[in-house]
Design an enzyme around this catalytic site. Sequence first.
Site, short mmCIF file in Angstrom:
data_model
loop_
_atom_site.label_atom_id
_atom_site.label_comp_id
_atom_site.label_asym_id
_atom_site.label_seq_id
_atom_site.Cartn_x
_atom_site.Cartn_y
_atom_site.Cartn_z
N GLY A 145 0.88 -1.09 -0.08
CA GLY A 145 0.01 0.12 0.22
C GLY A 145 0.76 1.21 0.01
O GLY A 145 0.43 2.38 -0.30
N GLU A 146 2.07 1.27 0.35
CA GLU A 146 3.06 2.28 0.48
C GLU A 146 3.47 2.65 -0.86
O GLU A 146 3.70 1.80 -1.65
CB GLU A 146 4.10 1.87 1.42
CG GLU A 146 4.90 3.34 2.13
CD GLU A 146 5.95 2.90 2.93
OE1 GLU A 146 7.04 3.60 2.71
OE2 GLU A 146 5.79 1.82 3.47
N ALA A 147 3.29 3.89 -1.21
CA ALA A 147 3.69 4.64 -2.52
C ALA A 147 5.21 4.27 -2.93
O ALA A 147 5.61 3.83 -3.87
CB ALA A 147 3.48 5.93 -2.50
#
Length: 1371
Positions: A293-295
């Site tokens: 989920g982390e960009a």
Amino acid sequence: MVSLTVVKQLSCSIFISLVSRFRAGLKAEIGVFFPMIVLRVLENVAQPNFQQKMIVLRFLEKLCDDSQILVDIFINYDCDVNSTNIFERMVNGLLKTAQGVPPGATTTVLPPQEETLKLEAMKCLVAILKSMGDWMNKQLRIPDPHSGKQVEAVDNDQEAGGLPIANGNGEEPVEGSDTYSEISNEASEASTIEQRRAYKLKLQEGISLFNRKPKKGIEFLINANKVGNSPEEIAAFLKDASGLNKTLIGDYLGEREELSLKVMHAYVDSFDFQGLEFDEAIRAFLQGFRLPGEAQKIDRIMEKFAERYCKCNPKVFSSADTAYVLAYSVILLNTDAHNPMVKNKMSAEDFIKNNRGIDDGKDVPEEYLRSLYERISRNEIKMKEVDLETQQVQAVNSNRLLGLDSILNIVIRKRGEDTNMETSDDLIRHMQEQFKEKARKTEYVIQSVYYAATDVVILRFMIEVCWAPMLAAFSVPLDQSDDEFIIALCLKGFRYAIHVTSVMSMKTHRDAFVTSLAKFTSLHSPTDIKQKNVDAIKVIVTIADEDGNYLQEAWEHILTCVSRFEHLHLLGEGAPPDATFFAFPQNDSEKTKQAKSTILPVLKKKGPGRMQYAAATVMRGSYDSTGISSNTSGAVTSEQVNNLVSNLNMLEQVGSSEMSRIYTRSQKLNSEAIIDFVKALCKVSMEELRSPSDPRVFSLTKIVEIAHYNMNRIRLVWSSIWHVLSDFFVTIGCSGNLSIAIFAMDSLRQLSMKFLEREELANYNFQNEFMKPFVIVMRKSSAVEIRELIIRCVSQMVLSRVNNVKSGWKSMFMVFTTAAYDDHKNIVLLAFEIMEKIIRDYFPYITETETTTFTDCVNCLIAFTNSRFNKEISLNAIAFLRFCATKLAAGDLGSSLRNNDKETYGKISTPSPRSGKEGKQENGEVTDKDDHLYFWFPLLAGLSELSFDPRSEIRQSALKVLFETLRNHGHLFSLPLWERVFESVLFPIFDYVRHAIDPSGSSSEVNELETDGQLDQDAWLYETCTLALQLVVDLFVNFYNTVNPLLRKVLMLLVSFIKRPHQSLAGIGIAAFVRLMSNAGELFSDEKWLEVVFSLKEAANATLPNFLFLDSGNIVTGNHEHASMAEDDRDPSESGSHDNLESMRIQLLYSHLSDAKCRAAVQLLLIQAVMEIYNMYRSQLSAKTILVLFEALHDVASHAHKINSNIILRSKLQEYGSMTQMQDPPLLRLENESYQICLTFLQNLVVDTPPNYEEVEVETLLVQLCQEVLEFYIEVAGSGRVSESSHGRQLHWLVPLGSGKRRELSARAPLVVATLQAICNLGDTSFEKNLAHFFPLISSLISCEHGSTEVQVALSDMLSLSVGPLLLRSC
């Protein structure tokens, strides 16, 4: 619905046929179909289709009919890293079904249906255990005659028909034959299975850890060598391994740590995107993990993806930046198109618009983007649909299976997966994907070989998987249900589980089942017994009967149940408890009264009163408590009594004879099992006997019984059994409860009597082993009654089984030896009485097969000689030692020796004259006789030790018997044996005397004082030594022809006595020396005489009186000055210490003076002895021998003269005259007598001219001696004192002769007269030649004063008869 049920039934029928007949060729297919068709339905507990689940349960039950199938399933799937754990999931699914729907869960199953499902699941679990047991029995060829009948009894309500499974056809016979044709490969197969199973378990543990903490999971797998430590190997693992959480894979790949980055690069580089459309590449890439989920993580992953795609397809985009931006757009489009939450969907134009100018400022072709848009809109990019719950179930640890919540969380699918799979198309598509996936994995192809199990080791891993679910499935219904059918099923499950775990020696698992079953008997809490508990007791009996060979330590639980059952059975019959007999011997009289008051009425009453007591003694207790009952307080209600009565009556269903059969059938147990059985029985018996409230002897009596039943076992097994029983009897025999200890010893006696019925061959040790407990208890027990009982038991055994006792004699004698040292007179008397009877009546039996037991007999008698209670016992024991010696000399030690040569022994037993022939015997004869005569040693050594006994009669009797024995039977002894007798038997008698006084060092004076002080009380010592020394000498003389090589050692003994600084001891030694010479001198050769005279010379030199302590002045002056200085430095209050110092100085001085006086006296005795010996054997002695004696006495004389001429020393002796009481000069007599004997020796040599006589040498010595004597006389007579520095002949007259000087000269006169006469007796030639030397001395004699006229008369005779004629001739 009906059609679906029929289809399900048909599919199961087809599938079971495939599994039964073609599983070897369909390994991969079965691995896919089994979870889909069977496990998916089985694991749905809350909302199953009832008909489908029943079909599956029946299918599983039929599957178990072929015992090979389950094992093959386990080895091919549960042991395969890439397969689901079919067996484990099947067992867990059955457990959950058997436990029913969890409380609070919504369910579509009706209560009657649920009960049916639970029952069917229970049947399946039992069938699985039975199948495992049948396969094990077949592999190990264990007969199982009862299994068929038992199945029919329980399964009689099942359908007669069934699915068409040919149990005896197809591969079954082939596999059956392979079982035995491939036995040689079993070891390697077993190790392979174990490695594969262990690898899979370790891998699953690592995967489980990864799914919680990815970094730690990777680290664990690397350390466990399940994954390589290179980024490429880690990436391959993440890509191919089953069961990994896809989200966590994405998180791990997105990390920016060095290792994670390298792994991510390796992961992406492992893909080959050549020729793939961009969306296909992304689709393939994202199937293996979920984007984090982390960009920033997404950015790193997509950046690497774009680089890889462009590398594989260099002409598609102008740069990787284009691919990177387009990849992001595709992911956004995928989310937008397929997320139901997004209302306004992105159009193709929007997608094209969003991606303008991304190709280095240029646009990507519109057709390309539109085509991409349409493909993604139609077909969502998503991860592989993997059956996650399959992998999760694999990772479940079996120890967590009993927690229902965790089980439900695992098996209930999320997001309605179950319903999504209901359609045929979905199901088929899912299976196709699985087949494709497995085909893709090259290692799976390699590992997809089908294994036909033949090694029973595989069962160990199967049990590890299923034991906990099985235990839970059977225990809960057994505890909670009263349904007969369910109870029977659960008990059957226990029965099969115990059979398999026992045979496979899985101790923990076996004990878990056995302990649970034993608790279900409720024998520890009889008020709660129901019919199901009675059934459990029956199963316990069956297990003991059928699986006894495999129970090992679990026998303890079985026998505990039997013990408790018998206890209750006796109570039901109204028999008094064992505590009746064991409660009385207590120290506290009140306790005794209390015991009588509570127990005696029970013996008298019948009916309710009896049961009232019984109820009170067996109220509720715990399974692990020592006895059945715990102490209960309060009255027992009539309801409890009635309840107990009915329960005890219920126990009558199990006959007491069936319980007894457990013990009678112990003889059918194998060699290892009987030892385990005995160990367990001893433990149970120990618990019974240790019970504080209710000690019992049931198991103790059974120990005697089973010993009787197993009497015919081989000796090796019996030794192991007895090792266990021996420790048990020792522990019980030393019990604080006297009654129990007596009972135990009596039981041991019964056993021993049984053992003694069996004959024992020579050189075996078993009888000695089984009688050792008597010895140990005899030594350890503090109870007089027990020790007396042991003596009586042993005597009974001896007297009743004397013909059979062989090695048992050793233990018997050890018992009597221990008794001999007992503190109680009655025990000593009783033991000796029996010992007396044994020796009088049964002596030949003692050494019939084991001559070493003679030593034990002798040691026992020696122990009795030390008895302090009764002098008669000691004297009788000595008399028996003489009897033993007679028997030994006669060769009556039995019929065989350790070399088993009866004829040789028989020949040896008749003594033959051996005097003078020792050296001529052959080695063989001497060796045989030594082997026989070796047994003299302990007897003689024991008698030797008695010479130190403080009781005069014992001492004299022992010495008498010792020397009589040696005198009467010494002709049997060889020289080596005589050497040992002298060294280890005779010489040690004198050790105490020889070492009692230390002649050297500063402690000598203390020892001297102590010895002098103890002369009265130690008079017996010198008396004994005198006698013993004379007897030793007589022995040596009697057997001189044999023992003559030992002369030097005998002489050393005598010299050691003479050297002692104690006049009495030295006198004893000198007297013995004279005795030896007078009796054996005529037998000595010249060499022996030289040994004698050299030893005399040694004795003479060692006993020279020493007055240096006075001459040096250290003791008198030095100590005096030291004391004065010390006193000056001290306080007046400490002046007492000076007195102590002065006292010590005087004491030390006295000690030295006493030593010198003693030595002087000894030397006088010694020179007299020398003269006596010389007079006896003058004609036998050679010149060399006599000259050695001359040298010895001349040394004595010279030393004495040196002391006598020391004026300073003499003045000091005069100063201490009151203390010394010595004449002045101190050694005048010694000097005169020594010189006189020296003169005699030389004169007689001249006359006798013995062999090797050299006239010149003797004449020279004689002249020198005469000259020396005259010079010494003139020196004394001519001056009062001569300066020590003066060596000339100038004399200084100081004072006229006083009375002391006259006495001295008078004492010296006879020697001077003899000297003058010796000079006169020289031959004419010799006299004339030496006159020049003597003439100045003669003239000096004339001018001297003399103490008597003897010298003047002798001088006158010499001048007139010898010197005058010579002078006249020369004129």
